[in-house]
Every structure is written in structure tokens, then in C-alpha cells.
Design an enzyme around this catalytic site. Structure first.
Site, short mmCIF file in Angstrom:
data_model
loop_
_atom_site.label_atom_id
_atom_site.label_comp_id
_atom_site.label_asym_id
_atom_site.label_seq_id
_atom_site.Cartn_x
_atom_site.Cartn_y
_atom_site.Cartn_z
N LYS A 74 0.83 -1.21 0.00
CA LYS A 74 0.00 0.00 0.00
C LYS A 74 0.87 1.27 0.00
O LYS A 74 0.58 2.25 -0.65
CB LYS A 74 -0.90 -0.03 1.24
CG LYS A 74 -1.95 1.06 1.27
CD LYS A 74 -2.97 0.82 2.38
CE LYS A 74 -3.86 2.05 2.54
NZ LYS A 74 -3.92 2.46 3.95
N LYS A 133 13.30 -1.32 0.20
CA LYS A 133 11.89 -1.01 0.43
C LYS A 133 11.72 0.49 0.20
O LYS A 133 12.35 1.29 0.89
CB LYS A 133 11.50 -1.39 1.86
CG LYS A 133 10.01 -1.35 2.15
CD LYS A 133 9.79 -1.69 3.64
CE LYS A 133 8.60 -2.48 3.96
NZ LYS A 133 8.43 -2.82 5.37
N LEU A 172 17.29 -3.36 3.22
CA LEU A 172 17.00 -4.56 4.00
C LEU A 172 17.74 -5.78 3.46
O LEU A 172 18.12 -5.82 2.28
CB LEU A 172 15.50 -4.85 3.97
CG LEU A 172 14.61 -3.81 4.66
CD1 LEU A 172 13.18 -3.91 4.17
CD2 LEU A 172 14.68 -3.97 6.16
N TYR A 218 18.13 -9.32 1.86
CA TYR A 218 17.32 -10.00 0.84
C TYR A 218 17.13 -11.45 1.25
O TYR A 218 18.11 -12.17 1.48
CB TYR A 218 18.02 -9.92 -0.51
CG TYR A 218 17.42 -10.82 -1.58
CD1 TYR A 218 18.19 -11.81 -2.20
CD2 TYR A 218 16.08 -10.69 -1.96
CE1 TYR A 218 17.63 -12.63 -3.17
CE2 TYR A 218 15.53 -11.51 -2.93
CZ TYR A 218 16.30 -12.47 -3.54
OH TYR A 218 15.75 -13.29 -4.49
N ALA A 219 15.88 -11.88 1.38
CA ALA A 219 15.59 -13.29 1.74
C ALA A 219 15.32 -14.04 0.43
O ALA A 219 14.33 -13.81 -0.24
CB ALA A 219 14.36 -13.34 2.64
N ASP A 277 3.03 -8.59 15.27
CA ASP A 277 2.41 -8.89 13.97
C ASP A 277 3.01 -10.16 13.37
O ASP A 277 3.31 -10.19 12.17
CB ASP A 277 2.60 -7.69 13.02
CG ASP A 277 1.58 -7.73 11.90
OD1 ASP A 277 1.72 -6.97 10.93
OD2 ASP A 277 0.65 -8.56 11.97
N ASP A 334 9.40 -7.02 8.76
CA ASP A 334 8.32 -6.07 8.93
C ASP A 334 7.98 -5.75 10.38
O ASP A 334 7.01 -6.26 10.94
CB ASP A 334 7.05 -6.59 8.24
CG ASP A 334 6.13 -5.43 7.88
OD1 ASP A 334 5.23 -5.58 7.05
OD2 ASP A 334 6.36 -4.34 8.46
CL1 LIG Z 1 6.01 -1.32 1.20
C1 LIG Z 1 5.90 -3.04 1.08
C2 LIG Z 1 5.84 -3.62 -0.19
C3 LIG Z 1 5.75 -5.01 -0.29
C4 LIG Z 1 5.71 -5.79 0.87
C5 LIG Z 1 5.59 -7.29 0.75
N1 LIG Z 1 6.91 -7.99 0.68
C6 LIG Z 1 7.67 -7.87 1.91
C7 LIG Z 1 8.92 -8.77 1.83
N2 LIG Z 1 9.75 -8.41 0.68
C8 LIG Z 1 11.05 -9.00 0.75
C9 LIG Z 1 12.02 -8.51 1.63
BR1 LIG Z 1 11.63 -7.02 2.71
C10 LIG Z 1 13.26 -9.10 1.72
N3 LIG Z 1 13.60 -10.17 0.97
C11 LIG Z 1 12.67 -10.67 0.11
N4 LIG Z 1 12.77 -11.71 -0.77
C12 LIG Z 1 11.61 -11.78 -1.41
C13 LIG Z 1 11.32 -12.75 -2.44
C14 LIG Z 1 12.31 -13.64 -2.85
C15 LIG Z 1 12.05 -14.56 -3.89
C16 LIG Z 1 10.80 -14.56 -4.52
C17 LIG Z 1 10.55 -15.48 -5.70
N5 LIG Z 1 9.98 -16.75 -5.33
C18 LIG Z 1 10.71 -17.45 -4.29
C19 LIG Z 1 10.17 -18.85 -4.08
O1 LIG Z 1 10.18 -19.59 -5.32
C20 LIG Z 1 9.39 -18.97 -6.31
C21 LIG Z 1 9.92 -17.57 -6.60
C22 LIG Z 1 9.81 -13.70 -4.09
C23 LIG Z 1 10.07 -12.77 -3.06
N6 LIG Z 1 10.75 -10.82 -0.98
C24 LIG Z 1 11.41 -10.12 -0.04
C25 LIG Z 1 8.99 -8.47 -0.58
C26 LIG Z 1 7.70 -7.61 -0.47
C27 LIG Z 1 5.80 -5.21 2.13
C28 LIG Z 1 5.89 -3.82 2.23
#
Ligand SMILES: Clc1ccc(CN2CCN(c3c(Br)cnc4[nH]c(-c5ccc(CN6CCOCC6)cc5)nc34)CC2)cc1
Length: 283
Positions: free
Chosen positions: A25, A44, A92, A94-95, A138, A156
Site C-alpha cells: 500500500k 523497500k 534490508l 534480501y531473503a 504482527d 516487517d
Molecule cells: Cl512497502 C511493502 C511492499 C511489499 C511488501 C511485501 N513484501 C515484503 C517482503 N519483501 C522482501 C524482503 Br523485505 C526481503 N527479501 C525478500 N525476498 C523476497 C522474495 C524472494 C524470492 C521470490 C521469488 N519466489 C521465491 C520462491 O520460489 C518462487 C519464486 C519472491 C520474493 N521478498 C522479499 C517483498 C515484499 C511489504 C511492504
């Protein structure tokens, strides 16, 4: 990764931006690479206008000040932040394997040994947070990410606060993880994280949250009277642990240190046990 930790003021020109990892959002999260070290991060990007309109700048500030201070293998690192006139950027960790939420949807539910390992690691991370006087508030699959070695990482901290707190939570997102005291707007403490640990344990074992219902009123009622049905494939020891976490009275919930000693954890997640690698083809 030492280069990441050195105090320096970052800017967007320090990074090559990659694909979006997810949209939210208030902004988006992008894969990014720091130009000098080639270190890969998740950037982010939050829109100041959205944040000011929703009056959540205090939440973003708290997310930054809390997550920058926490250092734990099961907590997603925040390396730093910077802003320009329109946006705030959080640097952040990267996971690599994405969110537990997606993994749970793909696999429907996990076996007891896998869940016990996740619950053990999450309990250790929460114990660490609580020693730093931080309540996460959360804990749910959407906020749990999976790292390179399939280890769980709490992400988060937007809803985290310093304990004790009676901050009203504008109820956005799922109600499934709310504790009875939060629903009643009572002052709440660390014990809310113990409650959500019980909710998470159930959802990972069953594939649905324990108080799932067709409407929010029914969910409220189920939470307040702790109305839970355990499918018959759930072991007695797993039921025993969940029964000690999902307790209405916060003071009577099993302390996190005792969770680590519970037989279901010690037998299913012995010292040294690591989460299994979930390969996409393995169904
Ligand atoms: Cl402002 C806001 C915008 C989006 C979000 C929702 N997510 C919060 C977590 N985000 C990630 C963060 Br922080 C840190 N490391 C990450 N790694 C990933 C990630 C890593 C790999 C994938 C791809 N898939 C992995 C599993 O196999 C199929 C392909 C998808 C996402 N997302 C995040 C991604 C976005 C939260 C807040």
C-alpha cells in the site's frame, strides 16, 4: 558484509535496481545491488505522501529504529536508510526463498518436524526481541521470510512497539492473529507474541488459522472463547504445546523459554536440526 555496516549516508545512486519483489500500500520492495560491493539487498521504497496521508510516519520511524538495532540470524537485517524529496528507502536483507506465506500456500501445510524447527527458531528470535524490550505484535506467515539456507526470518517491524503498550491497532489485515487482549483494546505485553506463536504453529500444521471463520464477528467470538478444533492428524504433543500458548489469560501462557524445553520441540527439532530445503519440483 562489513562494508554494509559502516555508518555512511547512502543514496539511490549507490544501487543498481532490479525486479520488484512485491508491492504494498505504501510502496514497493525491489531487488537491488550495491554498486561497489555487489552486495544484493531488498530496497523497500515508501512514498512520503502516502505515509503522511495515513499518519504512520511514527510507525515507519519505529520500524527503522527497532530493526536497525536488532541483530539475530532469524530476524531480517536492516542495514540503513535514506530519503529523497518524495520517498524513504529502507536497505534490508534480501531473503532468497521469499515468504513463508507463499511456501505455505504452495505446500498446503508442513510436517511436524519442519514446523517444530520453524517454531524453535521463531521462539529464539522472539526471546531476543523481548530482551531488547521489543514486542513484534504482527507475527504471521506474510511477515516471515525464508533465507538462503531455508531459515526463517522475522520481517516487517512496522507494528512492533516497546513494551508495555496500549497503542490502539487500527485493525488492518487479518484478524486471525489478534490476541483476546488486543481485540478488547486492553494494555498488552510480550504475551501477544506468545499467543501469535500458537496461532502460527496451528496454521503451519493445518494449513488454515485456528480461528478461521466466514466473517470477522465469528472470528472475534472464536478468539475470545478460544474455540479450536484440532484435526486428528495433529499429534498429542503438538496439541499440548498449542494448548499452552493459546490461553486467554496472558500471564498463564507458556513463557518462551519453556517453549524451547517442550517435548514436542525437543523431540522434533533437536539441537542442530535445520529446516528442509523445499525444491520447487518436490511436491
Ligand atoms: Cl512497502 C511493502 C511492499 C511489499 C511488501 C511485501 N513484501 C515484503 C517482503 N519483501 C522482501 C524482503 Br523485505 C526481503 N527479501 C525478500 N525476498 C523476497 C522474495 C524472494 C524470492 C521470490 C521469488 N519466489 C521465491 C520462491 O520460489 C518462487 C519464486 C519472491 C520474493 N521478498 C522479499 C517483498 C515484499 C511489504 C511492504
Amino acid at each position: 558484509a562489513k562494508a554494509e555496516d559502516k555508518k555512511k549516508s547512502w543514496s539511490l545512486s549507490d544501487f543498481d535496481l532490479g525486479r520488484p519483489l512485491g508491492k504494498g500500500k505504501f510502496g514497493n520492495v525491489y531487488l537491488a545491488r550495491e554498486k561497489e560491493s555487489h552486495y544484493v539487498v531488498a530496497l523497500k521504497v515508501l512514498f512520503k505522501s502516502q505515509i503522511l496521508d495515513s499518519e504512520i510516519e511514527h510507525q515507519v520511524r519505529r520500524e527503522v529504529e527497532i530493526q536497525c538495532r536488532l541483530r539475530h540470524p532469524n530476524i531480517l537485517r536492516m542495514y540503513g536508510y535514506f530519503h529523497d524529496e518524495k520517498r524513504i528507502y529502507l536497505i534490508l536483507e534480501y531473503a532468497k526463498q521469499g515468504s513463508l506465506y507463499k511456501l505455505l500456500k504452495e505446500r498446503e501445510r508442513f510436517d511436524e518436524k519442519t514446523v517444530a524447527i520453524y517454531i524453535r527458531d521463531l521462539t529464539r528470535a522472539l526471546l531476543y526481541c523481548h530482551t531488547k524490550k521489543v514486542i513484534h505484535r504482527d507475527i504471521k506467515p506474510e511477515n516471515l521470510l525464508i533465507g538462503h539456507n531455508w531459515e526463517l526470518k522475522i520481517a516487517d517491524f512496522g507494528w512492533s512497539v516497546h513494551s508495555p503498550s496500549s497503542r490502539r491497532m487500527t485493525l488492518c489485515g487479518t484478524l486471525d492473529y489478534l490476541s483476546p487482549e488486543m481485540i478488547e483494546g486492553k494494555p498488552h505485553s510480550y504475551a501477544v507474541d506468545i499467543w501469535s506463536l500458537g496461532v502460527l504453529c496451528y496454521e503451519l500444521l493445518v494449513g488454515l488459522p485456528p480461528f478461521d471463520a466466514k466473517d470477522s464477528h465469528q472470528t472475534y467470538r472464536k478468539i475470545r472463547y478460544v474455540i479450536i478444533k484440532y484435526p486428528d492428524f495433529i499429534s498429542e504433543k503438538a496439541k499440548d504445546l498449542m494448548g499452552r500458548l493459546l490461553v486467554i489469560n496472558p500471564e498463564q501462557r507458556l513463557p518462551l523459554t519453556n517453549v524451547l524445553q517442550h517435548p514436542w520441540i525437543t523431540e522434533n527439532a533437536p539441537e542442530g536440526a535445520v529446516p528442509p530445503a523445499f525444491n520447487p519440483e518436490q511436491k
